[in-house]
Design a protein around this motif. Structure first.
Motif, PDB file in Angstrom:
ATOM      1  N   LEU A  55      12.906  59.742 160.259  1.00  0.00           N
ATOM      2  CA  LEU A  55      12.571  60.749 161.257  1.00  0.00           C
ATOM      3  C   LEU A  55      12.144  59.923 162.495  1.00  0.00           C
ATOM      4  CD1 LEU A  55       9.996  63.132 159.401  1.00  0.00           C
ATOM      5  CD2 LEU A  55      12.413  63.602 159.782  1.00  0.00           C
ATOM      6  N   VAL A  56      12.687  60.254 163.611  1.00  0.00           N
ATOM      7  CA  VAL A  56      12.215  59.595 164.759  1.00  0.00           C
ATOM      8  C   VAL A  56      11.729  60.498 165.658  1.00  0.00           C
ATOM      9  CG1 VAL A  56      13.226  58.328 166.796  1.00  0.00           C
ATOM     10  CG2 VAL A  56      14.591  58.253 164.512  1.00  0.00           C
TER      11      VAL A  56
ATOM     12  N   VAL B 191      15.403  66.873 171.669  1.00  0.00           N
ATOM     13  CA  VAL B 191      16.161  65.367 171.523  1.00  0.00           C
ATOM     14  C   VAL B 191      16.969  64.953 172.542  1.00  0.00           C
ATOM     15  CG1 VAL B 191      17.837  64.158 169.905  1.00  0.00           C
ATOM     16  CG2 VAL B 191      16.235  65.719 169.046  1.00  0.00           C
ATOM     17  N   ASP B 192      16.691  63.778 173.246  1.00  0.00           N
ATOM     18  CA  ASP B 192      17.681  63.201 174.247  1.00  0.00           C
ATOM     19  C   ASP B 192      18.996  62.856 173.739  1.00  0.00           C
ATOM     20  OD1 ASP B 192      18.767  61.395 176.052  1.00  0.00           O
ATOM     21  OD2 ASP B 192      16.739  60.824 176.985  1.00  0.00           O
ATOM     22  N   GLY B 193      20.017  63.593 174.216  1.00  0.00           N
ATOM     23  CA  GLY B 193      21.358  63.226 173.631  1.00  0.00           C
ATOM     24  C   GLY B 193      21.876  61.944 173.784  1.00  0.00           C
ATOM     25  N   PRO B 194      21.795  61.230 174.921  1.00  0.00           N
ATOM     26  CA  PRO B 194      22.174  60.036 175.412  1.00  0.00           C
ATOM     27  C   PRO B 194      21.408  59.026 174.565  1.00  0.00           C
ATOM     28  CG  PRO B 194      22.143  61.395 177.363  1.00  0.00           C
ATOM     29  CD  PRO B 194      21.562  62.199 176.338  1.00  0.00           C
ATOM     30  N   LEU B 195      19.995  59.289 174.386  1.00  0.00           N
ATOM     31  CA  LEU B 195      19.380  58.216 173.816  1.00  0.00           C
ATOM     32  C   LEU B 195      19.686  58.209 172.205  1.00  0.00           C
ATOM     33  CD1 LEU B 195      17.003  56.111 173.199  1.00  0.00           C
ATOM     34  CD2 LEU B 195      15.401  58.128 173.219  1.00  0.00           C
TER      35      LEU B 195
ATOM     36  N   GLY C 251      13.642  53.050 171.006  1.00  0.00           N
ATOM     37  CA  GLY C 251      12.313  52.890 171.825  1.00  0.00           C
ATOM     38  C   GLY C 251      10.883  53.861 171.174  1.00  0.00           C
ATOM     39  N   LYS C 252      11.262  54.483 170.006  1.00  0.00           N
ATOM     40  CA  LYS C 252      10.422  55.422 169.524  1.00  0.00           C
ATOM     41  C   LYS C 252      10.043  55.009 167.918  1.00  0.00           C
ATOM     42  CE  LYS C 252      11.358  58.479 172.811  1.00  0.00           C
ATOM     43  NZ  LYS C 252      10.399  58.894 173.872  1.00  0.00           N
TER      44      LYS C 252
END
Length: 270
Positions: free
Chosen positions: A9-10, A16-20, A64-65
Motif C-alpha cells: 500500500l502506498v 492516485v497521481d497517474g504519472p507518479l 516519495g510516499k
C-alpha cells in the motif's frame, strides 16, 4: 529463482497521481531482483526475489510516499513479531514472515533491529510459549530427532528448524530472505522462532553444543508464529486492537513503548 508476491500500500491519497504511479512502477521494474510490478485494486503488487524490507524502501524512494506491506505471498503464509521480551531497555525487535510456495520450498523473509554486528543463528523452536520469555520456547523444532546442522544439509543431518545465520550490519539491522526445502508453514504455525546471540556453526564446530544448537548461545529475541494474510487477503486499514491506522503503524513499533501516542510501555497506570 523462486519469487514472492508482495502487496504494497502506498499513501497516494484519495486520487492516485497517474504519472507518479507510472514512475514508481517503472523504477521498480528496472531493479535487479524485481520480476514484475503492477498496480491492482489500490495496491502495488511486486513479484520479487528481494527481501520485503528492501522492496518497501524502493517503493518509498521511487514514489516519495510512505509504503506498507499489506500482504505477503499468494499461498499459505505466517508471521512472527519477535522481540527480546523486555520493555524499557535497548531491545531486539523485528518481523519474520513465512510463505509456503506452490513450488514446495518455504520462504522466510525478515528484518530485525537491535542486534550486534555480525552473524546470528535463526531457528524455529518446538513451542509457542513465551511465559518465561525466550527461555520457555523449547528446543529446536526437530520432528525427525536428528542432530543439529545447517539449512543446506539433508533432512537427516539437520533439525527441521535449522535456518542457518542472518547477518546484522553496523547499525544492528539484519535483512534477509531465506529459501528452505525442509520446513512447511503448516508445521510451524503455533511454534516460535528465535535469533541467537552468536553465529551458528551449523553443527561443524568442536564444541559438544555444536550438534545441539550450533554453539550459537542464548536466544536474544523470539516470537510466536501465527497465520497471516497473503496478497489481497487483508482489507484492514486500522488496527482494531489499539486504533492505530495503517499509515501511523508504519512509523511505530509493533508493540510496547511508542505504539500509541501519549502512552509509555513502562508507565504505571494511574
Amino acid at each position: 529463482m523462486l519469487t514472492s508476491k508482495l502487496e504494497v500500500l502506498v499513501e497516494f491519497g484519495s486520487k492516485v497521481d497517474g504519472p507518479l504511479l507510472d514512475k514508481t512502477l517503472n523504477e521498480l521494474k528496472s531493479q535487479d531482483g524485481v520480476k514484475e510490478a503492477v498496480f491492482k485494486d489500490g495496491a502495488i503488487v511486486v513479484e520479487t526475489t528481494l527481501p520485503s524490507t528492501v522492496v518497501l524502501d524502493m517503493v518509498s524512494r521511487a514514489s516519495g510516499k510512505r509504503a506498507v506491506l499489506q500482504g505477503f505471498g499468494e499461498t499459505q503464509s505466517a508471521v512472527s513479531m519477535i522481540s527480546s521480551q523486555s520493555c524499557c531497555r535497548n531491545s531486539v525487535m523485528g518481523v519474520i514472515r513465512f510463505q509456503q510456495t506452490a513450488e514446495g520450498p518455504l520462504v522466510a523473509d525478515g528484518c530485525i533491529d537491535g542486534l550486534s554486528t555480525g552473524l546470528h543463528g535463526l531457528h524455529v523452536h518446538e513451542v509457542g510459549d513465551l511465559s518465561q520469555g525466550c527461555d520457555s520456547i523449547g528446543a529446536h523444532y526437530n520432528p525427525s530427532n536428528t542432530v543439529h546442522g545447517g539449512p543446506n544439509d539433508p533432512p537427516d543431518k539437520r533439525h527441521a528448524g535449522d535456518l542457518g545465520n542472518i547477518v546484522a550490519d553496523e547499525t544492528g539491522r539484519a535483512t534477509f530472505r531465506i529459501v528452505d526445502n525442509v520446513l512447511k508453514v503448516w508445521d510451524i504455525i503455533g511454534r516460535s522462532v528465535a535469533v541467537t546471540e552468536k553465529r551458528d556453526d551449523l553443527g561443524k564446530g568442536p564444541n559438544p553444543e555444536s550438534k545441539v544448537d550450533g554453539d550459537s548461545g542464548t536466544s536474544v529475541a523470539c516470537g510466536i508464529i501465527a497465520r497471516s494474510a497473503g496478497v489481497f487477503q487483508n482489507p484492514k486499514r486500522i488496527c482494531a486492537c489499539d486504533g492505530v491506522v495503517v499509515w501511523d503503524e508504519k512509523d511505530r513499533p509493533l508493540a510496547g513503548k511508542g505504539r500509541r501516542e501519549g502512552k509509555r510501555c513502562c508507565e504505571k497506570e494511574k
